[in-house]
Design a protein around this motif. Structure first.
Motif, PDB file in Angstrom:
ATOM      1  N   ALA A 128      24.617 -37.141  24.758  1.00  0.00           N
ATOM      2  CA  ALA A 128      24.136 -38.395  25.327  1.00  0.00           C
ATOM      3  C   ALA A 128      22.666 -38.639  24.993  1.00  0.00           C
ATOM      4  O   ALA A 128      21.846 -37.721  25.045  1.00  0.00           O
ATOM      5  CB  ALA A 128      24.321 -38.402  26.843  1.00  0.00           C
ATOM      6  N   THR A 129      22.352 -39.881  24.647  1.00  0.00           N
ATOM      7  CA  THR A 129      20.967 -40.299  24.427  1.00  0.00           C
ATOM      8  C   THR A 129      20.712 -41.575  25.217  1.00  0.00           C
ATOM      9  O   THR A 129      21.617 -42.400  25.407  1.00  0.00           O
ATOM     10  CB  THR A 129      20.677 -40.550  22.935  1.00  0.00           C
ATOM     11  OG1 THR A 129      21.612 -41.511  22.425  1.00  0.00           O
ATOM     12  CG2 THR A 129      20.775 -39.264  22.137  1.00  0.00           C
ATOM     13  N   PHE A 130      19.476 -41.748  25.655  1.00  0.00           N
ATOM     14  CA  PHE A 130      19.111 -42.843  26.540  1.00  0.00           C
ATOM     15  C   PHE A 130      17.904 -43.578  25.976  1.00  0.00           C
ATOM     16  O   PHE A 130      16.936 -42.950  25.545  1.00  0.00           O
ATOM     17  CB  PHE A 130      18.745 -42.297  27.927  1.00  0.00           C
ATOM     18  CG  PHE A 130      19.826 -41.507  28.606  1.00  0.00           C
ATOM     19  CD1 PHE A 130      20.549 -42.047  29.666  1.00  0.00           C
ATOM     20  CD2 PHE A 130      20.121 -40.199  28.198  1.00  0.00           C
ATOM     21  CE1 PHE A 130      21.540 -41.307  30.306  1.00  0.00           C
ATOM     22  CE2 PHE A 130      21.105 -39.459  28.841  1.00  0.00           C
ATOM     23  CZ  PHE A 130      21.816 -40.012  29.895  1.00  0.00           C
ATOM     24  N   GLY A 131      17.942 -44.921  26.013  1.00  0.00           N
ATOM     25  CA  GLY A 131      16.785 -45.639  25.517  1.00  0.00           C
ATOM     26  C   GLY A 131      16.879 -47.139  25.713  1.00  0.00           C
ATOM     27  O   GLY A 131      17.939 -47.690  26.033  1.00  0.00           O
ATOM     28  N   LEU A 132      15.737 -47.792  25.522  1.00  0.00           N
ATOM     29  CA  LEU A 132      15.639 -49.246  25.626  1.00  0.00           C
ATOM     30  C   LEU A 132      15.151 -49.815  24.298  1.00  0.00           C
ATOM     31  O   LEU A 132      13.948 -49.916  24.066  1.00  0.00           O
ATOM     32  CB  LEU A 132      14.655 -49.643  26.736  1.00  0.00           C
ATOM     33  CG  LEU A 132      15.118 -49.511  28.182  1.00  0.00           C
ATOM     34  CD1 LEU A 132      14.010 -49.929  29.131  1.00  0.00           C
ATOM     35  CD2 LEU A 132      16.368 -50.350  28.431  1.00  0.00           C
ATOM     36  N   ALA A 143      12.848 -51.985  32.125  1.00  0.00           N
ATOM     37  CA  ALA A 143      11.785 -51.005  32.318  1.00  0.00           C
ATOM     38  C   ALA A 143      11.786 -50.537  33.768  1.00  0.00           C
ATOM     39  O   ALA A 143      11.460 -49.384  34.071  1.00  0.00           O
ATOM     40  CB  ALA A 143      10.423 -51.606  31.946  1.00  0.00           C
ATOM     41  N   THR A 144      12.173 -51.438  34.658  1.00  0.00           N
ATOM     42  CA  THR A 144      12.329 -51.086  36.077  1.00  0.00           C
ATOM     43  C   THR A 144      13.202 -49.852  36.234  1.00  0.00           C
ATOM     44  O   THR A 144      12.897 -48.940  37.016  1.00  0.00           O
ATOM     45  CB  THR A 144      12.976 -52.263  36.836  1.00  0.00           C
ATOM     46  OG1 THR A 144      12.065 -53.367  36.853  1.00  0.00           O
ATOM     47  CG2 THR A 144      13.334 -51.876  38.266  1.00  0.00           C
ATOM     48  N   HIS A 145      14.276 -49.800  35.465  1.00  0.00           N
ATOM     49  CA  HIS A 145      15.267 -48.739  35.629  1.00  0.00           C
ATOM     50  C   HIS A 145      14.898 -47.495  34.821  1.00  0.00           C
ATOM     51  O   HIS A 145      15.161 -46.373  35.257  1.00  0.00           O
ATOM     52  CB  HIS A 145      16.637 -49.279  35.241  1.00  0.00           C
ATOM     53  CG  HIS A 145      16.919 -50.595  35.898  1.00  0.00           C
ATOM     54  ND1 HIS A 145      16.641 -51.796  35.270  1.00  0.00           N
ATOM     55  CD2 HIS A 145      17.403 -50.899  37.127  1.00  0.00           C
ATOM     56  CE1 HIS A 145      16.953 -52.783  36.097  1.00  0.00           C
ATOM     57  NE2 HIS A 145      17.423 -52.276  37.223  1.00  0.00           N
ATOM     58  N   LEU A 146      14.291 -47.691  33.647  1.00  0.00           N
ATOM     59  CA  LEU A 146      13.825 -46.545  32.873  1.00  0.00           C
ATOM     60  C   LEU A 146      12.740 -45.796  33.639  1.00  0.00           C
ATOM     61  O   LEU A 146      12.657 -44.565  33.562  1.00  0.00           O
ATOM     62  CB  LEU A 146      13.295 -47.006  31.507  1.00  0.00           C
ATOM     63  CG  LEU A 146      12.852 -45.909  30.538  1.00  0.00           C
ATOM     64  CD1 LEU A 146      14.014 -44.958  30.221  1.00  0.00           C
ATOM     65  CD2 LEU A 146      12.311 -46.529  29.249  1.00  0.00           C
ATOM     66  N   ALA A 147      11.938 -46.527  34.408  1.00  0.00           N
ATOM     67  CA  ALA A 147      10.878 -45.907  35.197  1.00  0.00           C
ATOM     68  C   ALA A 147      11.432 -45.028  36.319  1.00  0.00           C
ATOM     69  O   ALA A 147      10.696 -44.220  36.904  1.00  0.00           O
ATOM     70  CB  ALA A 147       9.962 -46.981  35.787  1.00  0.00           C
ATOM     71  N   ARG A 148      12.719 -45.173  36.620  1.00  0.00           N
ATOM     72  CA  ARG A 148      13.354 -44.317  37.616  1.00  0.00           C
ATOM     73  C   ARG A 148      13.874 -43.021  36.998  1.00  0.00           C
ATOM     74  O   ARG A 148      14.338 -42.128  37.710  1.00  0.00           O
ATOM     75  CB  ARG A 148      14.504 -45.071  38.292  1.00  0.00           C
ATOM     76  CG  ARG A 148      14.026 -46.301  39.064  1.00  0.00           C
ATOM     77  CD  ARG A 148      15.174 -47.225  39.437  1.00  0.00           C
ATOM     78  NE  ARG A 148      16.056 -46.655  40.446  1.00  0.00           N
ATOM     79  CZ  ARG A 148      15.822 -46.660  41.742  1.00  0.00           C
ATOM     80  NH1 ARG A 148      14.704 -47.214  42.213  1.00  0.00           N
ATOM     81  NH2 ARG A 148      16.679 -46.140  42.597  1.00  0.00           N
ATOM     82  N   LEU A 149      13.807 -42.939  35.658  1.00  0.00           N
ATOM     83  CA  LEU A 149      14.327 -41.770  34.951  1.00  0.00           C
ATOM     84  C   LEU A 149      13.242 -40.868  34.379  1.00  0.00           C
ATOM     85  O   LEU A 149      13.458 -39.668  34.208  1.00  0.00           O
ATOM     86  CB  LEU A 149      15.247 -42.223  33.803  1.00  0.00           C
ATOM     87  CG  LEU A 149      16.429 -43.120  34.182  1.00  0.00           C
ATOM     88  CD1 LEU A 149      17.197 -43.521  32.927  1.00  0.00           C
ATOM     89  CD2 LEU A 149      17.351 -42.420  35.170  1.00  0.00           C
TER      90      LEU A 149
END
Length: 260
Positions: A128-132, A143-149
């Motif tokens: 698994a990879t995660f990104g915006l 970015a709201t949600h990436l900031a939770r990770l």
């Protein structure tokens, strides 16, 4: 194809599995986001359910919105629909009356970050990879949600570069509960869900509401603020210019991995 809700194969009581399946890459059309929101909300409202597992079929967990739908639709209807649909789906995960466990495999991009960033827990496969990649897609948001990770400066660097991070890197940051081989993903997610579902149903709902109530960031307002800039980018024409470049490539670009 679409969004479906089922009980685990083992018949575990108190668990609902919501599965997304939009081949080839789970880039959701406008209606798909609304269908996902409705499925999660319905599962959480079921008094027999104490935990929801959110998973996907195919090559990856989620590739965000269906950009081609936006490109082939005249005017701003598809863009507005995608914005509102994403908002509803992300909110449905966050506001679900019971905890939501995201089971992530392959790529988790764009709107996928919005889903997992609002989930209560994440179990991920080793691939698994995660990104915006929003800046490469002519969009902004999540970015709201990436900031939770990840921590703040890492979030900004990932956002500005469109790089991705691995499940193991997020595990080290504490935002991914477990990293397992891909063939073990659903079993591992169900193990966590089973432990949560063993709690008293009324009390677990109170716990979810209480934890949401002490969240330091209003995720709904924060994400809605970001969406305003997405629409501004479209009105200015820059979004179309960037999207047209992306549209020449029919494959999913999973970004560049963050070097740790």
């Amino acid at each position: 194809m679409g969004v479906s809700t089922s009980a685990p194969d083992k018949g575990d009581k108190g668990i609902a599995v919501v599965t997304v399946d939009f081949p080839p890459v789970n880039a959701l059309p406008v209606q798909g986001w609304y269908d996902l929101a409705a499925a999660v909300r319905a599962a959480g409202a079921d008094p027999e359910v104490r935990c929801v597992v959110l998973t996907a079929e195919g090559r990856g967990f989620n590739a965000g919105v269906d950009i081609k739908e936006i490109q082939r639709t005249a005017g701003h209807d598809a863009l507005l629909g995608a914005n509102r649909g994403c908002y509803e789906a992300f909110a449905a995960v966050y506001d679900c009356e019971v905890p939501v466990v995201a089971a992530v495999h392959g790529f988790c991009l764009g709107g996928g970050i919005g889903l997992v960033g609002n989930a209560d827990a994440i179990v991920a496969s080793e691939d698994a990879t995660f990104g915006l990649p929003e800046l490469d897609r002519g969009a902004l948001g999540a970015a709201t949600h990436l900031a939770r990770l990840v921590p703040q400066q890492l979030m900004r660097a990932l956002y500005y570069t469109s790089r991705t991070v691995t499940a193991e890197e997020l595990h080290r940051h504490g935002s991914v509960w477990r990293v397992v081989p891909r063939e073990r993903l659903l079993d591992a997610a169900l193990e966590l869900a089973r432990e949560i579902a063993a709690k008293d149903g009324q009390l677990i709902r109170l716990a979810k509401a209480a934890i949401n109530g002490i969240d330091p960031v209003d995720v709904h307002r924060s994400y809605r603020f970001e969406q305003g800039f997405t629409f501004e980018a479209n009105l200015s024409g820059v979004a179309d210019r960037v999207r047209d470049t992306f549209g020449k490539n029919d494959t999913v670009d999973t970004g560049k991995e963050q070097q740790s």
